[in-house]
Design an enzyme around this catalytic site. Sequence first.
Site, mmCIF file in Angstrom:
data_model
loop_
_atom_site.group_PDB
_atom_site.id
_atom_site.type_symbol
_atom_site.label_atom_id
_atom_site.label_comp_id
_atom_site.label_asym_id
_atom_site.label_seq_id
_atom_site.Cartn_x
_atom_site.Cartn_y
_atom_site.Cartn_z
ATOM 1 N N LYS A 281 15.390 4.321 23.475
ATOM 2 C CA LYS A 281 13.997 4.119 24.162
ATOM 3 C C LYS A 281 13.558 5.569 24.327
ATOM 4 C CE LYS A 281 15.051 0.727 27.838
ATOM 5 N NZ LYS A 281 13.858 -0.118 27.414
ATOM 6 N N ARG A 355 18.717 -10.153 27.057
ATOM 7 C CA ARG A 355 18.764 -11.686 26.786
ATOM 8 C C ARG A 355 19.955 -11.917 25.927
ATOM 9 N NH1 ARG A 355 13.086 -11.187 23.839
ATOM 10 N NH2 ARG A 355 12.943 -9.529 25.306
HETATM 11 N N1 BES Z 1 15.525 -3.447 30.366
HETATM 12 C C1 BES Z 1 14.566 -3.425 29.837
HETATM 13 C C2 BES Z 1 13.367 -4.346 30.381
HETATM 14 C C3 BES Z 1 12.650 -3.345 31.440
HETATM 15 C C4 BES Z 1 11.553 -2.675 31.348
HETATM 16 C C5 BES Z 1 13.181 -3.441 32.689
HETATM 17 C C6 BES Z 1 10.923 -1.816 32.327
HETATM 18 C C7 BES Z 1 12.798 -2.678 33.878
HETATM 19 C C8 BES Z 1 11.529 -1.998 33.871
HETATM 20 C C9 BES Z 1 14.792 -4.335 28.585
HETATM 21 O O1 BES Z 1 16.089 -4.464 28.171
HETATM 22 C C10 BES Z 1 13.836 -3.889 27.466
HETATM 23 O O2 BES Z 1 14.017 -2.772 27.030
HETATM 24 N N2 BES Z 1 13.015 -4.870 27.068
HETATM 25 C C11 BES Z 1 12.144 -4.616 26.012
HETATM 26 C C12 BES Z 1 11.988 -5.710 25.057
HETATM 27 C C13 BES Z 1 11.532 -5.541 23.547
HETATM 28 C C14 BES Z 1 12.371 -4.576 22.640
HETATM 29 C C15 BES Z 1 11.407 -6.877 22.981
HETATM 30 C C16 BES Z 1 10.888 -4.229 26.294
HETATM 31 O O3 BES Z 1 10.387 -4.946 27.374
HETATM 32 O O4 BES Z 1 10.082 -3.518 25.802
HETATM 33 ZN ZN ZN Z 2 16.362 -2.741 26.592
#
Ligand code: BES
Ligand code: ZN
Length: 501
Positions: A281, A355
Amino acid sequence: MKITAIIGEISKLQAEVLVFGVFSDKPAFSNELKELDKKLHGIIEEEIRVHNFTGKHGEALNVSLGKGLGAKKALIFGLGETKDFNSEIARKMAGNVVKNLKGKKYLSLAFLTESCDYKISFLELANAFSEGLILANYEFGKYKGEAKKQDIIFPDQVWLIVQDAKSIQQTQKGIAKAMLGASATLYARDLVNEPASICTPAYLAEHARNIAKESKGKVKVKIFGRNEARTMGMGAFLAVAAGAEEEPYFIHLTYKHPKAKSRIALVGKGITFDSGGLQTKPGESMATMKLDMAGAAAVLGVFSKITELAPPAEVHGIIAATENMPGSKAYKPGDIVRAMNGKTIEIGHTDAEGRVTLADALSYAVKLKPDFIIDLATLTGACVVALGEEICGLMSNNNKLSEKIKLSAKEAGEKLWELPLADEYRQLIKGTHGDIKNSGGTRYGGAITAGLFLEEFVSGVPWAHLDIAGPAWAERETVSYIPLGGTGYGVRTLIELLQKI
Ligand code: BES
Ligand code: ZN
Ligand code: ZN
């Protein structure tokens, strides 16, 4: 903070601060309040007139009472129209009381529950008001200096003033319920706010063990390490854990009421830090990623009070706890891993790790043959885009269950909205070389494709998924009883639900 219900005449009150609400469509003063104000030479009435206070929702008046009575200050809140009043307004009013008095050294406070006709039961009113006080009075202060800690002391003694024996009983019940729900919520908040370098999978496991220990045998706990998880076939969970130096732990708590009528599995996403993995990230998005175990925290919060709650059920708490890190052994885009239920998952994105861990946690839950499963997960940024920071996304394969959850959430004052598990989007997560892909390839509808992914692992068992990515964390101060940081979202909804079975 001690909250007590007492029968009392308000004009004889010794509390330093008086709190009461005023409806916009009702006269500001009950007879009791008139009596009180007479003793104060009409100062409250005068202030109401001078400030043109009409009782509109959101209005607040802070009146200094001089020395005539024990009371030194009155806090008066506009409640809006009688017909629109609900317990959430009482909860927010209590939150505003705390905000108003923070850092001040008043010793006692009285809330006049019968200054107007609230139209909700004494139980509900006392519950919401007490909950608001406790939730607003929270601060994650353990890493702050002494001086700062003192700032948050709130009047030690709070009285909820009622007029007769019948209402006092109800009020006491409401207070007790609030104590339970609020302290379980604060338990969850503490876990979420704890830095990820402390709050590791081992730390969560330790909390689970401790809950079991404190329960005197009523809660059982099993904790599995990497090897045991491998033996059980949890290839998905272990793939996410592969990049982390921190040991992952699979946690299973069980509470069984002697007269259990149903079996329930509560599953919480337990990523103690989400760096995104190899597809790391950007720094800004990573900043709050210690929150990624908020689902697990909610499950542990509920279990921290489950023996007091004593629902007539067998309740399982399941957490696949790991970090998501970009180590040299980390799982890679293009990997294909096998979950416990035999399905293969193609890794399209290493940041869609929640997931993948939940695939095994849900498969494990299914094996317990529960009547229903509820999972809570800070799963997708897309859900936050869809519903904003305060509203949780609910997805379910079972209408009855989702209706029950909606009702519980409403009573708990936790906002959620249902999203469809649209069949049309299933093709977006079809695997090329595996059974299913962990990312939809498009950001659009990301909360739903994540929900559809999870559905593949519940084998048709009634199930509901709560995407709490938004409301698990307060980035801004928008609700008076929710301080910045971990909110403990979900705990009170689950408790309401367990109280209804
Ligand atoms: N933990 C994150 C989701 C999240 C984002 C929680 C902001 C709280 C605040 C999750 O694991 C994630 O990174 N999801 C990605 C999925 C994508 C790569 C398909 C997302 O939401 O961008
Ligand atoms: Zn994530
Ligand atoms: Zn995550």
